[in-house]
Design an enzyme around this catalytic site. Structure first.
Site, PDB file in Angstrom:
ATOM      1  N   THR A   1     122.655 -29.001  31.509  1.00 31.81           N
ATOM      2  CA  THR A   1     121.871 -29.935  31.345  1.00 31.81           C
ATOM      3  C   THR A   1     121.493 -31.034  30.669  1.00 31.81           C
TER       4      THR A   1
ATOM      5  N   GLY B   1     120.144 -24.223  24.182  1.00 33.86           N
ATOM      6  CA  GLY B   1     119.960 -23.314  23.318  1.00 33.86           C
ATOM      7  C   GLY B   1     120.621 -22.866  22.107  1.00 33.86           C
TER       8      GLY B   1
ATOM      9  N   GLU C   1     116.520 -22.535  34.442  1.00 30.40           N
ATOM     10  CA  GLU C   1     117.392 -21.563  34.918  1.00 30.40           C
ATOM     11  C   GLU C   1     117.040 -22.052  36.024  1.00 30.40           C
TER      12      GLU C   1
HETATM   13  C1  LIG Z   1     119.495 -11.341  23.229  1.00 30.59           C
HETATM   14  C2  LIG Z   1     120.031 -11.071  24.618  1.00 30.59           C
HETATM   15  C3  LIG Z   1     118.858 -11.762  25.979  1.00 30.59           C
HETATM   16  C4  LIG Z   1     118.117 -11.251  26.658  1.00 30.59           C
HETATM   17  C5  LIG Z   1     117.604 -12.077  27.665  1.00 30.59           C
HETATM   18  C6  LIG Z   1     116.518 -11.802  28.344  1.00 30.59           C
HETATM   19  C7  LIG Z   1     116.317 -12.368  29.732  1.00 30.59           C
HETATM   20  C8  LIG Z   1     116.704 -14.023  29.915  1.00 30.59           C
HETATM   21  C9  LIG Z   1     115.632 -15.238  29.407  1.00 30.59           C
HETATM   22  C10 LIG Z   1     115.799 -15.930  28.977  1.00 30.59           C
HETATM   23  C11 LIG Z   1     116.616 -16.953  29.049  1.00 30.59           C
HETATM   24  C12 LIG Z   1     117.558 -17.749  27.657  1.00 30.59           C
HETATM   25  C13 LIG Z   1     117.575 -18.430  27.359  1.00 30.59           C
HETATM   26  C14 LIG Z   1     117.016 -19.612  28.639  1.00 30.59           C
HETATM   27  C15 LIG Z   1     118.563 -20.487  29.456  1.00 30.59           C
HETATM   28  C16 LIG Z   1     117.999 -21.854  30.427  1.00 30.59           C
HETATM   29  C17 LIG Z   1     119.626 -21.736  30.737  1.00 30.59           C
HETATM   30  C18 LIG Z   1     119.388 -23.331  31.429  1.00 30.59           C
HETATM   31  O1  LIG Z   1     118.184 -23.443  31.836  1.00 30.59           O
HETATM   32  S1  LIG Z   1     121.176 -23.466  32.011  1.00 30.59           S
HETATM   33  C19 LIG Z   1     120.538 -24.591  33.585  1.00 30.59           C
HETATM   34  C20 LIG Z   1     120.275 -24.455  34.446  1.00 30.59           C
HETATM   35  N1  LIG Z   1     120.394 -25.521  35.401  1.00 30.59           N
HETATM   36  C21 LIG Z   1     120.057 -24.832  36.533  1.00 30.59           C
HETATM   37  O2  LIG Z   1     119.474 -23.935  36.970  1.00 30.59           O
HETATM   38  C22 LIG Z   1     120.313 -26.127  38.155  1.00 30.59           C
HETATM   39  C23 LIG Z   1     120.077 -25.756  39.382  1.00 30.59           C
HETATM   40  N2  LIG Z   1     120.865 -26.432  39.820  1.00 30.59           N
HETATM   41  C24 LIG Z   1     120.947 -25.720  40.283  1.00 30.59           C
HETATM   42  O3  LIG Z   1     121.551 -24.861  40.340  1.00 30.59           O
HETATM   43  C25 LIG Z   1     122.133 -26.757  42.141  1.00 30.59           C
HETATM   44  O4  LIG Z   1     121.793 -28.293  41.671  1.00 30.59           O
HETATM   45  C26 LIG Z   1     121.199 -26.267  43.721  1.00 30.59           C
HETATM   46  C27 LIG Z   1     119.708 -27.079  42.708  1.00 30.59           C
HETATM   47  C28 LIG Z   1     121.588 -24.819  43.552  1.00 30.59           C
HETATM   48  C29 LIG Z   1     121.752 -26.867  44.516  1.00 30.59           C
HETATM   49  O5  LIG Z   1     123.483 -26.751  44.725  1.00 30.59           O
HETATM   50  P1  LIG Z   1     123.607 -28.103  45.236  1.00 30.59           P
HETATM   51  O6  LIG Z   1     123.674 -29.270  43.985  1.00 30.59           O
HETATM   52  O7  LIG Z   1     125.738 -27.408  45.176  1.00 30.59           O
HETATM   53  O8  LIG Z   1     123.681 -28.583  46.082  1.00 30.59           O
HETATM   54  P2  LIG Z   1     123.320 -27.402  47.452  1.00 30.59           P
HETATM   55  O9  LIG Z   1     123.701 -28.271  49.140  1.00 30.59           O
HETATM   56  O10 LIG Z   1     121.945 -27.279  47.088  1.00 30.59           O
HETATM   57  O11 LIG Z   1     124.076 -26.638  47.528  1.00 30.59           O
HETATM   58  C30 LIG Z   1     125.379 -26.169  48.148  1.00 30.59           C
HETATM   59  C31 LIG Z   1     126.065 -24.846  48.545  1.00 30.59           C
HETATM   60  O12 LIG Z   1     126.416 -23.931  46.913  1.00 30.59           O
HETATM   61  C32 LIG Z   1     125.689 -22.611  47.684  1.00 30.59           C
HETATM   62  N3  LIG Z   1     125.079 -22.334  46.231  1.00 30.59           N
HETATM   63  C33 LIG Z   1     123.551 -23.194  45.314  1.00 30.59           C
HETATM   64  N4  LIG Z   1     123.867 -22.636  44.088  1.00 30.59           N
HETATM   65  C34 LIG Z   1     124.356 -21.311  44.293  1.00 30.59           C
HETATM   66  C35 LIG Z   1     124.274 -20.352  42.895  1.00 30.59           C
HETATM   67  N5  LIG Z   1     124.276 -20.681  42.443  1.00 30.59           N
HETATM   68  N6  LIG Z   1     125.144 -19.659  44.111  1.00 30.59           N
HETATM   69  C36 LIG Z   1     126.037 -19.181  45.178  1.00 30.59           C
HETATM   70  N7  LIG Z   1     126.072 -20.082  46.084  1.00 30.59           N
HETATM   71  C37 LIG Z   1     125.154 -21.102  45.871  1.00 30.59           C
HETATM   72  C38 LIG Z   1     124.062 -23.555  48.488  1.00 30.59           C
HETATM   73  O13 LIG Z   1     123.209 -22.116  49.018  1.00 30.59           O
HETATM   74  C39 LIG Z   1     125.179 -24.111  49.753  1.00 30.59           C
HETATM   75  O14 LIG Z   1     125.928 -23.530  50.185  1.00 30.59           O
HETATM   76  P3  LIG Z   1     125.621 -23.512  51.860  1.00 30.59           P
HETATM   77  O15 LIG Z   1     124.675 -23.877  52.574  1.00 30.59           O
HETATM   78  O16 LIG Z   1     126.474 -22.509  52.170  1.00 30.59           O
HETATM   79  O17 LIG Z   1     126.451 -24.535  51.239  1.00 30.59           O
HETATM   80  C1  LIG Z   2     113.296 -23.593  27.348  1.00 26.24           C
HETATM   81  C2  LIG Z   2     114.092 -24.054  27.878  1.00 26.24           C
HETATM   82  C3  LIG Z   2     115.642 -23.734  27.574  1.00 26.24           C
HETATM   83  C4  LIG Z   2     116.808 -24.329  28.147  1.00 26.24           C
HETATM   84  N1  LIG Z   2     118.025 -24.089  28.066  1.00 26.24           N
HETATM   85  C5  LIG Z   2     118.778 -25.243  28.202  1.00 26.24           C
HETATM   86  C6  LIG Z   2     120.187 -24.391  28.415  1.00 26.24           C
HETATM   87  O1  LIG Z   2     120.636 -23.342  27.114  1.00 26.24           O
HETATM   88  N2  LIG Z   2     121.593 -25.533  28.649  1.00 26.24           N
HETATM   89  C7  LIG Z   2     121.275 -26.085  30.030  1.00 26.24           C
HETATM   90  O2  LIG Z   2     121.535 -26.567  29.998  1.00 26.24           O
HETATM   91  N3  LIG Z   2     119.434 -26.208  29.809  1.00 26.24           N
HETATM   92  C8  LIG Z   2     118.490 -25.897  29.644  1.00 26.24           C
HETATM   93  N4  LIG Z   2     117.755 -25.785  29.754  1.00 26.24           N
HETATM   94  C9  LIG Z   2     117.190 -27.436  31.236  1.00 26.24           C
HETATM   95  C10 LIG Z   2     116.412 -26.859  31.923  1.00 26.24           C
HETATM   96  O3  LIG Z   2     117.295 -25.539  32.878  1.00 26.24           O
HETATM   97  C11 LIG Z   2     115.915 -27.708  32.891  1.00 26.24           C
HETATM   98  O4  LIG Z   2     115.420 -28.026  32.375  1.00 26.24           O
HETATM   99  C12 LIG Z   2     115.761 -27.335  34.491  1.00 26.24           C
HETATM  100  O5  LIG Z   2     116.876 -27.502  35.271  1.00 26.24           O
HETATM  101  C13 LIG Z   2     115.001 -28.223  35.449  1.00 26.24           C
HETATM  102  O6  LIG Z   2     115.825 -29.606  35.589  1.00 26.24           O
HETATM  103  P1  LIG Z   2     114.725 -31.013  34.352  1.00 26.24           P
HETATM  104  O7  LIG Z   2     114.415 -30.733  33.330  1.00 26.24           O
HETATM  105  O8  LIG Z   2     115.964 -32.541  35.162  1.00 26.24           O
HETATM  106  O9  LIG Z   2     113.345 -30.990  35.274  1.00 26.24           O
HETATM  107  P2  LIG Z   2     113.904 -31.777  37.368  1.00 26.24           P
HETATM  108  O10 LIG Z   2     115.093 -32.028  37.555  1.00 26.24           O
HETATM  109  O11 LIG Z   2     113.589 -33.575  36.495  1.00 26.24           O
HETATM  110  O12 LIG Z   2     112.426 -31.249  37.571  1.00 26.24           O
HETATM  111  C14 LIG Z   2     111.175 -32.442  37.925  1.00 26.24           C
HETATM  112  C15 LIG Z   2     110.186 -32.488  38.882  1.00 26.24           C
HETATM  113  O13 LIG Z   2     111.429 -32.507  39.722  1.00 26.24           O
HETATM  114  C16 LIG Z   2     111.326 -32.471  40.807  1.00 26.24           C
HETATM  115  N5  LIG Z   2     112.753 -32.302  41.918  1.00 26.24           N
HETATM  116  C17 LIG Z   2     113.686 -32.444  40.837  1.00 26.24           C
HETATM  117  N6  LIG Z   2     114.224 -32.199  42.063  1.00 26.24           N
HETATM  118  C18 LIG Z   2     114.451 -32.040  43.423  1.00 26.24           C
HETATM  119  C19 LIG Z   2     114.313 -31.744  44.807  1.00 26.24           C
HETATM  120  N7  LIG Z   2     115.979 -32.172  44.837  1.00 26.24           N
HETATM  121  N8  LIG Z   2     113.626 -31.268  45.260  1.00 26.24           N
HETATM  122  C20 LIG Z   2     111.841 -31.914  44.918  1.00 26.24           C
HETATM  123  N9  LIG Z   2     111.260 -32.027  44.004  1.00 26.24           N
HETATM  124  C21 LIG Z   2     112.604 -32.018  42.762  1.00 26.24           C
HETATM  125  C22 LIG Z   2     111.125 -30.786  40.181  1.00 26.24           C
HETATM  126  O14 LIG Z   2     110.927 -30.039  41.326  1.00 26.24           O
HETATM  127  C23 LIG Z   2     109.612 -31.283  39.290  1.00 26.24           C
HETATM  128  O15 LIG Z   2     109.148 -30.594  39.793  1.00 26.24           O
HETATM  129  C24 LIG Z   2     116.437 -25.499  29.299  1.00 26.24           C
HETATM  130  C25 LIG Z   2     114.912 -25.988  29.550  1.00 26.24           C
HETATM  131  C26 LIG Z   2     114.013 -25.675  28.414  1.00 26.24           C
HETATM  132  C27 LIG Z   2     112.870 -25.776  29.274  1.00 26.24           C
END
Ligand SMILES: CCCCC/C=C\C/C=C\C/C=C\CCCCC(=O)SCCNC(=O)CCNC(=O)[C@H](O)C(C)(C)COP(=O)(O)OP(=O)(O)OC[C@H]1O[C@@H](n2cnc3c(N)ncnc32)[C@H](O)[C@@H]1OP(=O)(O)O
Ligand SMILES: Cc1cc2nc3c(=O)[nH]c(=O)nc-3n(C[C@H](O)[C@H](O)[C@H](O)COP(=O)(O)OP(=O)(O)OC[C@H]3O[C@@H](n4cnc5c(N)ncnc54)[C@H](O)[C@@H]3O)c2cc1C
Length: 616
Positions: free
Chosen positions: A89, A128, A371
């Site tokens: 991110t 994180g 996530e």
């Molecule tokens: C000590 C032990 C600990 C244990 C703890 C326990 C639990 C855990 C608790 C907490 C965790 C700890 C900390 C928190 C960490 C947080 C870390 C993060 O946040 S990391 C960053 C996360 N970011 C995201 O999730 C980004 C979200 N965006 C997307 O995933 C993608 O942009 C999208 C919204 C899915 C769009 O994808 P894209 O841009 O590629 O376009 P599409 O046309 O939608 O998709 C194309 C194609 O791909 C398929 N697809 C998309 N995603 C996936 C996938 N993940 N896997 C498989 N396929 C995927 C989608 O279905 C399309 O398919 P098709 O239509 O057939 O082409």
């Molecule tokens: C506690 C915490 C821990 C995190 N840890 C990590 C980490 O370890 N590593 C990492 O890489 N990231 C991490 N993140 C970031 C996290 O993955 C992002 O915040 C998350 O993916 C959402 O993206 P954003 O913040 O850009 O929100 P945005 O995407 O800007 O969302 C803002 C608003 O826009 C809307 N929006 C965005 N796109 C669309 C769409 N296509 N259609 C409709 N509405 C839309 C959303 O629904 C939302 O309401 C963490 C975040 C938090 C809060």
């Protein structure tokens, strides 16, 4: 707070290691980690700065790197010799991964990648542990070869010196600031300027850049999203845990606290005798059980799919992706709203830090965002449902978790209403399929009128998210029904235990029915009497489950240290513990607070003097 959290996290990581060795020597099963996480949650109520290291950094190295890269980096990470995070991110992008601005330009002359975060908005932001804890990260960037974009790639990047922990040249790293919770996690920012890494620092299990700059595409580009799928599966389990903790606290408090006689002249009852209190607390206990079972199912599916992906079989990725999205959204939404409901069910004392419900909320709530922001993931599932509806129309088979959609699509009308569990479950599934059909009609009409798919998804967004939500309800309720009614080990259960489980199933199905009554009535005719009968059954099953509420939450087996709550302590001495916590407050160290002489006394005196003057 950060250093305290790191100290506790290291202690817990050692516990994790011992759990791992005890439960699964040499294995990489996450369950010991999760159990460790429950311990970690107790040790570090402000969040574990090593979570992303354990959950994402080590796994990305294992699953996205070649065997050689695992030997070079992964083994040291698994052994906690280096600590990493997952830096995807950015300040300007989190959801839209194809919009990420960080770039990696291949320099074939030196066989290196030059990494840059070209603008402020390109800075990595949120990872994180990035702020102070980590000395490495997986850096996610747009790959460029000869200035031609090739898509996203992951790079192992060292950000701090392993001896001094000083940021390396070209690295700008720090803490992003206070959050509403998890303030022990030191989420950080990272800027890179012309930072060079060797070619072999790009994780190349699924896609490669050869020394001469030739690019070998991944057979399935989405496999690079796999680290996120894993955490979504973990969130389902983790957030059902948070809900179970809050339900344990609120249940125990509800059988200690007495308030308001139900009959005039009678003694004040335990507040859990009030029907409305039962409706606040008992459904949350059941929801925690329902999601824990669904999360366990999902975890098994993840493990099977991960093994298949390791063998380059990507066939189950789409179904896992859909289920991981739907369960991550459903558990994070329902646990967050459920914990707040449980806090309110504890009255004023629920608002005290000593009750710990606020902190459990602050730990659970961000899972609606990280996530994958929840409504974005609902839209993702909505799109997948549209694709599957096209399959239904073409008479093709669907993935197992969507088979009910095919079955319901063949029903010309809903059968005679019986109110049985099967009837209630089918009603939720039938309403889901009706919603999918309506969403498809809107979506398809837009595509037919020459709107792009992305635009059609956006303008059909409300119907797509509704269909996705009902698909989640159908999957979760169906899984719970199977586990209670058709489980192969049902005969091993005592009749009494089976009865409690069936009461929980009754409550879950009726609660979901009433929550989505509007969606159901859109497609199914149900009479007022049939609905009133369900209202009576709801009141009846709450009464039936009331005597089991404490035993069910005791079975969650959270010790007092993990609950860390004066309201939920096992011995029930709530008032003594609340008072003990109050007396420990720094303001109670002195009878007269410092601010009296400095502020309050002059303020009151000034007002008294003014009052006298105005009388003269
Ligand atoms: C000590 C032990 C600990 C244990 C703890 C326990 C639990 C855990 C608790 C907490 C965790 C700890 C900390 C928190 C960490 C947080 C870390 C993060 O946040 S990391 C960053 C996360 N970011 C995201 O999730 C980004 C979200 N965006 C997307 O995933 C993608 O942009 C999208 C919204 C899915 C769009 O994808 P894209 O841009 O590629 O376009 P599409 O046309 O939608 O998709 C194309 C194609 O791909 C398929 N697809 C998309 N995603 C996936 C996938 N993940 N896997 C498989 N396929 C995927 C989608 O279905 C399309 O398919 P098709 O239509 O057939 O082409
Ligand atoms: C506690 C915490 C821990 C995190 N840890 C990590 C980490 O370890 N590593 C990492 O890489 N990231 C991490 N993140 C970031 C996290 O993955 C992002 O915040 C998350 O993916 C959402 O993206 P954003 O913040 O850009 O929100 P945005 O995407 O800007 O969302 C803002 C608003 O826009 C809307 N929006 C965005 N796109 C669309 C769409 N296509 N259609 C409709 N509405 C839309 C959303 O629904 C939302 O309401 C963490 C975040 C938090 C809060």
């Amino acid at each position: 707070m950060a250093s305290m959290s790191v100290k506790h996290a290291i202690a817990a990581a050692k516990k994790l290691r011992s759990l791992q060795e005890r439960f699964n020597p040499g294995g990489s099963d996450i369950y010991p980690a999760l159990m460790g996480d429950e311990a970690i949650t107790a040790l570090i109520p402000s969040g574990n700065p090593l979570s992303v290291h354990i959950l994402m950094f080590t796994r990305a190295l294992r699953e996205q790197g070649t065997d050689e890269q695992y030997e070079k980096f992964g083994r040291r990470a698994d052994n906690n010799e280096i600590i990493g995070t997952f830096a995807q991110t950015e300040l300007g992008h989190g959801t839209y991964l194809r919009g990420l601005e960080a770039r990696a330009d291949y320099d074939r002359g030196t066989e290196e990648f030059v990494l840059n975060t070209p603008k402020l908005s390109s800075y990595k932001w949120w990872p994180g542990g990035l702020g102070q804890t980590c000395n490495y990260c997986i850096f996610v960037a747009q790959l460029y070869i000869d200035n031609e974009a090739k898509g996203m790639a992951m790079f192992v990047v060292q950000i701090r010196d392993e001896e001094t922990h000083m940021p390396l040249p070209g690295v700008h790293v720090g803490e992003i600031g206070k959050k509403m919770g998890l303030n022990g996690v030191n989420n950080g920012f990272l800027g890179l300027k012309d930072y060079r890494v060797p070619r072999l620092n790009m994780l190349m299990r699924h896609q490669q850049v050869l020394p001469d700059g030739r690019f070998v595409k991944s057979p399935v580009s989405q496999v690079s999203y796999f680290p996120m799928v894993f955490v979504r599966c973990m969130v389902a389990r983790q957030n059902s845990n948070y809900l179970a903790q809050a339900a344990t606290i609120a249940t125990r408090y509800s059988v200690i606290r007495r308030q308001s006689p139900i009959e005039e002249g009678q003694p004040e009852p335990k507040i859990l005798e009030h029907l409305t209190q039962q409706m606040k607390v008992i459904p949350e206990i059941v929801t925690a059980v329902v999601y824990r079972l669904a999360a366990a199912n999902l975890q098994n599916m993840y493990n099977e799919t991960a093994e298949a992906v390791y063998r380059k079989d990507f066939s189950r990725l789409p179904e896992l992706h859909a289920l991981a999205c739907i369960l991550k959204v459903a558990t994070s939404y329902d646990s967050t709203y459920g914990i707040e409901r449980l806090r309110q069910a504890c009255g004023g004392h629920g608002y005290l830090t000593a009750g710990n419900l606020g902190n459990i909320f602050a730990m659970a709530a961000p899972a609606c965002t990280y996530e994958g922001e929840n409504s974005v993931l609902y839209l993702q599932v909505g799109k997948i449902l549209m694709k599957n509806w096209s399959q239904v129309l073409a008479g093709r088979e669907l993935m197992p978790s969507m088979a009910y959609i095919s079955e319901c699509s063949k029903m010309t009308s809903f059968p005679q209403w019986t109110g049985s569990w099967e009837c209630l479950l089918k009603a939720i599934q039938y309403a889901c399929v009706g919603s999918i059909r309506l969403a498809f009609q809107s979506y398809n009409a837009r595509v037919q009128s020459a709107q792009s798919q992305t635009a059609a998804v956006n303008y059909s967004g409300l119907e797509l998210t509704k269909a996705a939500e009902l698909h989640g309800r159908s999957y979760v309720a169906g899984n719970f029904y199977q586990q209670i009614v058709n489980s192969p080990n049902k005969h091993q259960r005592s009749p009494q235990f089976q009865k409690v489980l069936e009461n929980m199933l009754e409550l879950h199905l009726i609660q979901i029915f009433f929550r989505h009554l509007g969606d159901i009535l859109r497609f199914i005719r149900i009479t007022e009497d049939e609905i009133s009968a369900l209202q009576r059954r709801l009141e009846e099953v709450l009464k039936e489950l009331r005597p089991d509420a404490v035993a069910i939450t005791d079975a969650f087996d959270f010790n007092d240290k993990i609950l860390s709550s004066a309201l939920g302590c096992y011995d029930g001495n709530v008032y003594e513990r609340l008072f003990e916590a109050a007396l420990k407050h720094p303001l109670n160290r002195k009878s007269v607070p410092d601010f009296f002489e400095a502020h309050l006394k002059p303020f009151m005196k000034e007002n008294a003097d003014n009052a006298k003057k105005s009388k003269l």
